[in-house]
Design a protein around this motif. Structure first.
Motif, PDB file in Angstrom:
ATOM      1  N   TYR A  14     -16.304   9.799  -0.822  1.00 24.96           N
ATOM      2  CA  TYR A  14     -16.655   8.557  -1.508  1.00 24.96           C
ATOM      3  C   TYR A  14     -15.969   7.330  -0.918  1.00 24.96           C
ATOM      4  O   TYR A  14     -16.064   6.240  -1.498  1.00 24.96           O
ATOM      5  N   MET A  15     -15.297   7.493   0.207  1.00 26.76           N
ATOM      6  CA  MET A  15     -14.715   6.344   0.888  1.00 26.76           C
ATOM      7  C   MET A  15     -15.804   5.362   1.325  1.00 26.76           C
ATOM      8  O   MET A  15     -15.620   4.139   1.261  1.00 26.76           O
ATOM      9  N   SER A  16     -16.929   5.869   1.756  1.00 27.66           N
ATOM     10  CA  SER A  16     -18.014   5.006   2.212  1.00 27.66           C
ATOM     11  C   SER A  16     -18.522   4.110   1.083  1.00 27.66           C
ATOM     12  O   SER A  16     -18.856   2.939   1.309  1.00 27.66           O
ATOM     13  N   THR A  17     -18.593   4.645  -0.122  1.00 31.01           N
ATOM     14  CA  THR A  17     -19.074   3.849  -1.247  1.00 31.01           C
ATOM     15  C   THR A  17     -18.152   2.669  -1.523  1.00 31.01           C
ATOM     16  O   THR A  17     -18.611   1.537  -1.733  1.00 31.01           O
ATOM     17  N   VAL A  18     -16.856   2.900  -1.501  1.00 30.53           N
ATOM     18  CA  VAL A  18     -15.900   1.824  -1.751  1.00 30.53           C
ATOM     19  C   VAL A  18     -15.965   0.785  -0.638  1.00 30.53           C
ATOM     20  O   VAL A  18     -15.971  -0.427  -0.896  1.00 30.53           O
ATOM     21  N   ILE A  19     -16.016   1.225   0.609  1.00 30.96           N
ATOM     22  CA  ILE A  19     -16.071   0.281   1.730  1.00 30.96           C
ATOM     23  C   ILE A  19     -17.332  -0.565   1.654  1.00 30.96           C
ATOM     24  O   ILE A  19     -17.308  -1.774   1.909  1.00 30.96           O
ATOM     25  N   PHE A  20     -18.446   0.029   1.293  1.00 26.79           N
ATOM     26  CA  PHE A  20     -19.704  -0.711   1.204  1.00 26.79           C
ATOM     27  C   PHE A  20     -19.619  -1.817   0.150  1.00 26.79           C
ATOM     28  O   PHE A  20     -19.998  -2.962   0.400  1.00 26.79           O
ATOM     29  N   PHE A  21     -19.131  -1.498  -1.041  1.00 27.73           N
ATOM     30  CA  PHE A  21     -19.057  -2.493  -2.106  1.00 27.73           C
ATOM     31  C   PHE A  21     -18.013  -3.571  -1.811  1.00 27.73           C
ATOM     32  O   PHE A  21     -18.283  -4.763  -1.976  1.00 27.73           O
ATOM     33  N   VAL A  22     -16.821  -3.153  -1.388  1.00 30.29           N
ATOM     34  CA  VAL A  22     -15.725  -4.110  -1.258  1.00 30.29           C
ATOM     35  C   VAL A  22     -15.927  -5.025  -0.060  1.00 30.29           C
ATOM     36  O   VAL A  22     -15.597  -6.214  -0.122  1.00 30.29           O
ATOM     37  N   THR A  23     -16.468  -4.519   1.035  1.00 31.50           N
ATOM     38  CA  THR A  23     -16.656  -5.362   2.222  1.00 31.50           C
ATOM     39  C   THR A  23     -17.564  -6.541   1.919  1.00 31.50           C
ATOM     40  O   THR A  23     -17.281  -7.683   2.308  1.00 31.50           O
ATOM     41  N   GLY A  24     -18.658  -6.302   1.225  1.00 32.70           N
ATOM     42  CA  GLY A  24     -19.559  -7.389   0.894  1.00 32.70           C
ATOM     43  C   GLY A  24     -18.912  -8.432   0.007  1.00 32.70           C
ATOM     44  O   GLY A  24     -19.193  -9.633   0.129  1.00 32.70           O
ATOM     45  N   ALA A  27      -7.570   2.666  -3.160  1.00 30.56           N
ATOM     46  CA  ALA A  27      -6.507   2.028  -2.381  1.00 30.56           C
ATOM     47  C   ALA A  27      -6.845   2.020  -0.892  1.00 30.56           C
ATOM     48  O   ALA A  27      -6.795   0.967  -0.227  1.00 30.56           O
ATOM     49  N   LEU A  28      -7.205   3.167  -0.353  1.00 26.99           N
ATOM     50  CA  LEU A  28      -7.505   3.249   1.078  1.00 26.99           C
ATOM     51  C   LEU A  28      -8.803   2.525   1.416  1.00 26.99           C
ATOM     52  O   LEU A  28      -8.887   1.817   2.436  1.00 26.99           O
ATOM     53  N   GLY A  29      -9.818   2.694   0.594  1.00 33.07           N
ATOM     54  CA  GLY A  29     -11.105   2.074   0.887  1.00 33.07           C
ATOM     55  C   GLY A  29     -11.080   0.563   0.798  1.00 33.07           C
ATOM     56  O   GLY A  29     -11.688  -0.124   1.628  1.00 33.07           O
ATOM     57  N   SER A  30     -10.373   0.004  -0.177  1.00 35.91           N
ATOM     58  CA  SER A  30     -10.321  -1.450  -0.303  1.00 35.91           C
ATOM     59  C   SER A  30      -9.534  -2.088   0.832  1.00 35.91           C
ATOM     60  O   SER A  30      -9.915  -3.152   1.339  1.00 35.91           O
ATOM     61  N   MET A  31      -8.465  -1.443   1.280  1.00 40.60           N
ATOM     62  CA  MET A  31      -7.717  -1.983   2.416  1.00 40.60           C
ATOM     63  C   MET A  31      -8.542  -1.917   3.698  1.00 40.60           C
ATOM     64  O   MET A  31      -8.554  -2.865   4.499  1.00 40.60           O
ATOM     65  N   ALA A  32      -9.236  -0.804   3.893  1.00 39.70           N
ATOM     66  CA  ALA A  32     -10.098  -0.697   5.074  1.00 39.70           C
ATOM     67  C   ALA A  32     -11.227  -1.713   5.026  1.00 39.70           C
ATOM     68  O   ALA A  32     -11.575  -2.330   6.045  1.00 39.70           O
ATOM     69  N   ALA A  33     -11.802  -1.927   3.838  1.00 38.74           N
ATOM     70  CA  ALA A  33     -12.882  -2.907   3.698  1.00 38.74           C
ATOM     71  C   ALA A  33     -12.386  -4.320   3.984  1.00 38.74           C
ATOM     72  O   ALA A  33     -13.112  -5.142   4.560  1.00 38.74           O
ATOM     73  N   TRP A  34     -11.159  -4.634   3.602  1.00 42.41           N
ATOM     74  CA  TRP A  34     -10.596  -5.962   3.865  1.00 42.41           C
ATOM     75  C   TRP A  34     -10.483  -6.224   5.365  1.00 42.41           C
ATOM     76  O   TRP A  34     -10.856  -7.284   5.861  1.00 42.41           O
ATOM     77  N   ILE A  35     -10.009  -5.229   6.092  1.00 41.51           N
ATOM     78  CA  ILE A  35      -9.893  -5.377   7.546  1.00 41.51           C
ATOM     79  C   ILE A  35     -11.275  -5.513   8.182  1.00 41.51           C
ATOM     80  O   ILE A  35     -11.510  -6.375   9.042  1.00 41.51           O
ATOM     81  N   LEU A  36     -12.219  -4.675   7.772  1.00 40.28           N
ATOM     82  CA  LEU A  36     -13.556  -4.724   8.357  1.00 40.28           C
ATOM     83  C   LEU A  36     -14.274  -6.025   8.030  1.00 40.28           C
ATOM     84  O   LEU A  36     -15.088  -6.508   8.824  1.00 40.28           O
TER      85      LEU A  36
END
Length: 296
Positions: free
Chosen positions: A169-179, A108-117
């Motif tokens: 593991y927040m970094s892993t989610v941000i890496f996948f979702v941002t792309g 939840a937190l990682g996907s929202m952060a990835a969307w903003i980034l």
């Protein structure tokens, strides 16, 4: 044909020679994948067979684990012994509690952060993104984590270890979702804003349904990390809350599991079954998520 009176040799490709080269090339194309598959099957099959064969033996045969099959299979009996005497049920629910809460929070937190980034531009955002994914290569400091959790009163609690996993593991989610988010047309969000949708509604109703393959990939990876972790669980919650790997580690050298390799391997098989079933059901989404999120 001649040049200055000297005849030049002429070359002709005979049909037999061309067919022979074609057959050789075809055999090579078939042989290379076959060798690769055989090598992979060998590398994966030997460890799997060692685990299954040892789990099916009695104590005497399993004292020195090897690739020999058991003289008499007793795999189900060893499973029953592990269930009855190995305190596996409480450890299973402890692992399930920690894994579900950790995965839900980090996704939840990682996907929202990835969307903003993914939707913002600028040097500042690029720096923030680099810091956000730096956790993939930078290992966390265990001593610092334990000291911080003690000061916060979270050492030895489920909330403490869940917070550790979310941070790791927040970094892993941000890496996948941002792309993946960068491949979604921004016009979809602009149309929703024109209709008066708020950011949280845009994310939940438009972005999140499109993240299915990537979320599936991140889910299985984080489940694998959390489910099999014993190192951080030992330092943060050791002895206060049982998980499957931590329980196996604590009892492997004493009591029921002393020199009982057949029971240890049976425990490992049962511990791995939930993740194996999850991977079987989600493998298609996992592959598409890796190609769409990490590559793009």
């Amino acid at each position: 044909m001649t040049v200055t009176g000297v005849p030049l040799p002429t070359t002709k490709n005979s049909p037999g020679r061309s067919a022979q080269r074609g057959n050789t090339s075809k055999r090579r194309r078939l042989l290379q994948p076959a060798l690769a598959i055989a090598l992979v099957a060998l590398l994966l099959g030997i460890p799997f067979w060692l685990v299954i064969a040892t789990a099916g033996k009695n104590q005497a045969e399993a004292l020195n684990p090897n690739l020999a099959p058991p003289s008499q299979w007793q795999l189900l009996e060893n499973f029953a012994t592990v269930f009855q005497q190995g305190r596996m049920i409480p450890a299973f629910f402890g692992s399930l509690l920690i894994m579900v809460a950790s995965v839900a929070a980090v996704l939840a937190l990682g996907s929202m952060a990835a969307w903003i980034l993914a939707r913002r531009r600028g040097k500042g955002i690029a720096i923030v993104y680099a810091l956000a994914i730096s956790g993939i290569v930078l290992p966390p400091a265990v001593v610092t984590i334990v000291m911080l959790l003690r000061q916060l009163g979270l050492a030895g609690t489920a909330a403490g270890i869940i917070g550790v996993y979310v941070g790791m593991y927040m970094s892993t989610v941000i890496f996948f979702v941002t792309g993946f988010v960068r491949t979604i047309p921004a016009e979809l969000e602009e149309a929703a804003r024109v209709d008066g949708a708020k950011p949280i509604h845009i994310f939940v109703r438009i972005i999140l349904p499109l993240l299915g393959p990537t979320i599936a990939t991140a889910t299985i990876l984080i489940c694998l990390y959390v489910w099999n972790d014993v190192f951080y669980a030992l330092f943060v919650i050791g002895g206060r809350l049982d998980t499957l790997p931590l329980n196996l580690y604590q009892v492997a050298s004493s009591g029921l599991y002393l020199q009982n390799w057949h029971l240890i391997f049976a425990y490992i098989i049962l511990m791995s079954l939930p993740l194996l079933l999850t991977f079987v059901f989600m493998q298609r989404k996992i592959i598409s998520g890796i190609t769409s999120g990490a590559v793009k």
